[in-house]
Scaffold this motif. Sequence first.
Motif, mmCIF file in Angstrom:
data_model
loop_
_atom_site.group_PDB
_atom_site.id
_atom_site.type_symbol
_atom_site.label_atom_id
_atom_site.label_comp_id
_atom_site.label_asym_id
_atom_site.label_seq_id
_atom_site.Cartn_x
_atom_site.Cartn_y
_atom_site.Cartn_z
ATOM 1 N N PHE A 185 -15.781 -17.538 37.008
ATOM 2 C CA PHE A 185 -14.647 -18.256 37.418
ATOM 3 C C PHE A 185 -14.435 -19.913 36.953
ATOM 4 O O PHE A 185 -13.539 -20.276 36.593
ATOM 5 N N LEU A 186 -15.640 -20.473 37.261
ATOM 6 C CA LEU A 186 -15.619 -21.891 36.985
ATOM 7 C C LEU A 186 -15.510 -22.418 35.535
ATOM 8 O O LEU A 186 -14.964 -23.225 35.113
ATOM 9 N N PHE A 187 -16.101 -21.411 34.752
ATOM 10 C CA PHE A 187 -16.101 -21.520 33.207
ATOM 11 C C PHE A 187 -15.137 -21.059 32.283
ATOM 12 O O PHE A 187 -14.959 -21.100 31.097
ATOM 13 N N SER A 188 -14.018 -20.108 33.192
ATOM 14 C CA SER A 188 -13.324 -19.348 32.470
ATOM 15 C C SER A 188 -11.909 -20.124 32.084
ATOM 16 O O SER A 188 -11.419 -20.849 32.849
ATOM 17 N N ASP A 189 -11.457 -19.647 31.011
ATOM 18 C CA ASP A 189 -9.983 -20.219 30.457
ATOM 19 C C ASP A 189 -8.812 -19.227 31.329
ATOM 20 O O ASP A 189 -8.683 -18.279 30.816
ATOM 21 N N ASN A 190 -8.137 -19.784 32.351
ATOM 22 C CA ASN A 190 -7.231 -18.887 33.085
ATOM 23 C C ASN A 190 -5.937 -18.633 32.318
ATOM 24 O O ASN A 190 -5.022 -18.092 32.992
ATOM 25 N N SER A 191 -5.891 -18.857 31.051
ATOM 26 C CA SER A 191 -4.817 -18.432 30.276
ATOM 27 C C SER A 191 -5.150 -17.293 29.562
ATOM 28 O O SER A 191 -4.176 -16.735 28.810
ATOM 29 N N LEU A 193 -10.965 -15.406 53.170
ATOM 30 C CA LEU A 193 -11.155 -16.978 52.389
ATOM 31 C C LEU A 193 -10.374 -18.057 53.143
ATOM 32 O O LEU A 193 -9.332 -17.803 53.340
ATOM 33 N N ARG A 194 -11.184 -19.238 53.462
ATOM 34 C CA ARG A 194 -10.780 -20.161 54.434
ATOM 35 C C ARG A 194 -9.563 -20.754 53.367
ATOM 36 O O ARG A 194 -8.337 -21.189 54.074
ATOM 37 N N LYS A 195 -9.804 -20.963 51.931
ATOM 38 C CA LYS A 195 -8.760 -21.969 51.311
ATOM 39 C C LYS A 195 -9.307 -21.549 49.821
ATOM 40 O O LYS A 195 -10.324 -21.750 49.542
ATOM 41 N N LYS A 196 -8.103 -21.530 49.124
ATOM 42 C CA LYS A 196 -8.363 -21.303 47.666
ATOM 43 C C LYS A 196 -8.446 -22.622 47.038
ATOM 44 O O LYS A 196 -7.938 -23.796 47.498
ATOM 45 N N ILE A 197 -9.246 -22.965 45.834
ATOM 46 C CA ILE A 197 -9.325 -24.159 45.471
ATOM 47 C C ILE A 197 -8.107 -24.376 44.241
ATOM 48 O O ILE A 197 -7.672 -23.149 43.764
ATOM 49 N N ASP A 198 -7.757 -25.628 43.895
ATOM 50 C CA ASP A 198 -6.636 -25.758 42.924
ATOM 51 C C ASP A 198 -7.061 -25.102 41.593
ATOM 52 O O ASP A 198 -8.210 -25.594 41.174
ATOM 53 N N GLN A 238 -8.816 -16.349 41.273
ATOM 54 C CA GLN A 238 -9.453 -16.169 42.642
ATOM 55 C C GLN A 238 -8.899 -14.852 43.291
ATOM 56 O O GLN A 238 -9.693 -14.299 43.865
ATOM 57 N N ASP A 239 -7.612 -14.603 42.841
ATOM 58 C CA ASP A 239 -7.184 -12.995 43.389
ATOM 59 C C ASP A 239 -8.265 -11.884 42.808
ATOM 60 O O ASP A 239 -8.268 -10.672 43.217
ATOM 61 N N ALA A 240 -8.932 -12.195 41.553
ATOM 62 C CA ALA A 240 -9.587 -10.948 41.020
ATOM 63 C C ALA A 240 -10.974 -11.183 41.555
ATOM 64 O O ALA A 240 -11.762 -10.111 41.589
ATOM 65 N N ILE A 241 -11.362 -11.907 42.400
ATOM 66 C CA ILE A 241 -12.587 -12.071 43.033
ATOM 67 C C ILE A 241 -12.719 -11.745 44.712
ATOM 68 O O ILE A 241 -13.346 -11.020 45.090
ATOM 69 N N PHE A 242 -11.769 -12.511 45.249
ATOM 70 C CA PHE A 242 -11.831 -12.456 46.596
ATOM 71 C C PHE A 242 -10.519 -11.621 47.249
ATOM 72 O O PHE A 242 -9.750 -11.208 46.664
ATOM 73 N N ASP A 243 -10.986 -11.367 48.323
ATOM 74 C CA ASP A 243 -10.187 -10.166 49.178
ATOM 75 C C ASP A 243 -10.360 -10.349 50.437
ATOM 76 O O ASP A 243 -11.686 -10.777 51.107
#
Length: 453
Positions: A403-409, A279-284, A312-317
């Motif tokens: 990922f976009l609609f999830s509550d990361n809490s 992955l080139r860069k993670k988003i904030d 993002q750690d759960a998606i990308f590797d």
Amino acid sequence: MKTFQTVRGKLSGQILLWVLLAMSTTVYGQQSPITISGTITESGSGMPVAGASVFIENTSFGAVSDFDGNYSLNAQLENKDYTLIASYLGFTTQRITISITGDDLEKDIVLAEDLLSLDEVVVTGTGTGANRRSLGNAVASVKSKDLTNNGATQVDQAIAGKVSGALVQQNSGDPAGGISIRLRGASTISGSSDPLYIVDGIIISNSSNELIDLGGNSQNRLADLNPNDIDKIEIIKGAAAAAIYGSRASNGVVQIFTKKGKSGEPKFTFMTNVRLNELRKKIDYNTVPLAWEVATDRNNLATVEVERYDLQDAIFDTGFGLENYFSVNGGNEKTSYFLSASHLDNEGIVQNTDFKRYGFKANLTQKAFDWLDITGGFNYVRSISNDVPNGGINSAYGAITGFLFSDNSIDPTPDESGVYPVTSPLVARTNPMEAVDRFDFNQKTNRVITSIA
């Protein structure tokens, strides 16, 4: 003592000079002055080719044919094998192996027209070569070395950045994901803006029919072609391409020419590549350790402490890839052949995604008569991919949409019974970790491309 050393040094230098001269004389004595001559003619018509360049590879000996096609060059050569090269604008360069034995050599050369490689001439749907200036279309060419020296695994990826006016966009991070090519921009809202693809004169389909929607992650069937098997690509971007190839070419034409055999000793090529996909860069993402006590109550401003998760750690590797390629080509003045076999195993940056491709290609050219060449091509490809859907506006399932609609809490990991929690309580979307771990989407394609000319 100093004088003796000086004289000794001068004597040593003189002795070394004489030894080098003797060695050079010995080497020169092994070379033989010979004359190589012959006639250069055009294939088919037998007409002499004037002004053709003839030279011996890796030497300074060469000549130019006269008005009658005759050439003659004098050379000082050792008694071994050399490569005689003959070339002329508009003709395929001929490489001929010659054996020097000390005697004069006569070697006639036949050059075949190669309209496809000329900057001034391109091949059109009319079946004949056309001058670029008179064609009225913008034509771009991409050579084989430009397609393979960039790490691309697909043909459409290899074109990116090499053709002016061609917009190449990757629609997903899937290793076999769709890539769109726009030669003249978007020409329709609801229809397809893809150009017409032609492989060795055969129109092929680049569509990918799917039994289930992968959420914007459709494949390109150009993924079935190995860039290492391609000799060159010619792209017609002008609107007049539709007048040549019909309405299907209204968005432009991509002509793909695969490699063919060349006369000479068998030439073997083996190549292996190791790939690393990251992955080139993670988003904030939200890192504030506080959340609203009741997210749906605007009047309640109370907050609670929470732990934030980087989904993002759960998606990308990091993905690894391996590609092996083997080819052999050769032949004589009557028959030439090209055979290749390839294997690609490439992992994507999304976990549990990969793309495997197994290919075999054979091309045989037989000179039946002076005026007739028969070329037959066979290409078999088996493609296997494991995919994770991206999701979309109309697709509730998908790792990226989740990922976009999830509550990361909310901790996305499953409980003891294996049930994944809902990470997007306000909008019905999939838990991205569940999409990666449980969704099993795969595609298997067997494709055969044949051509006879």
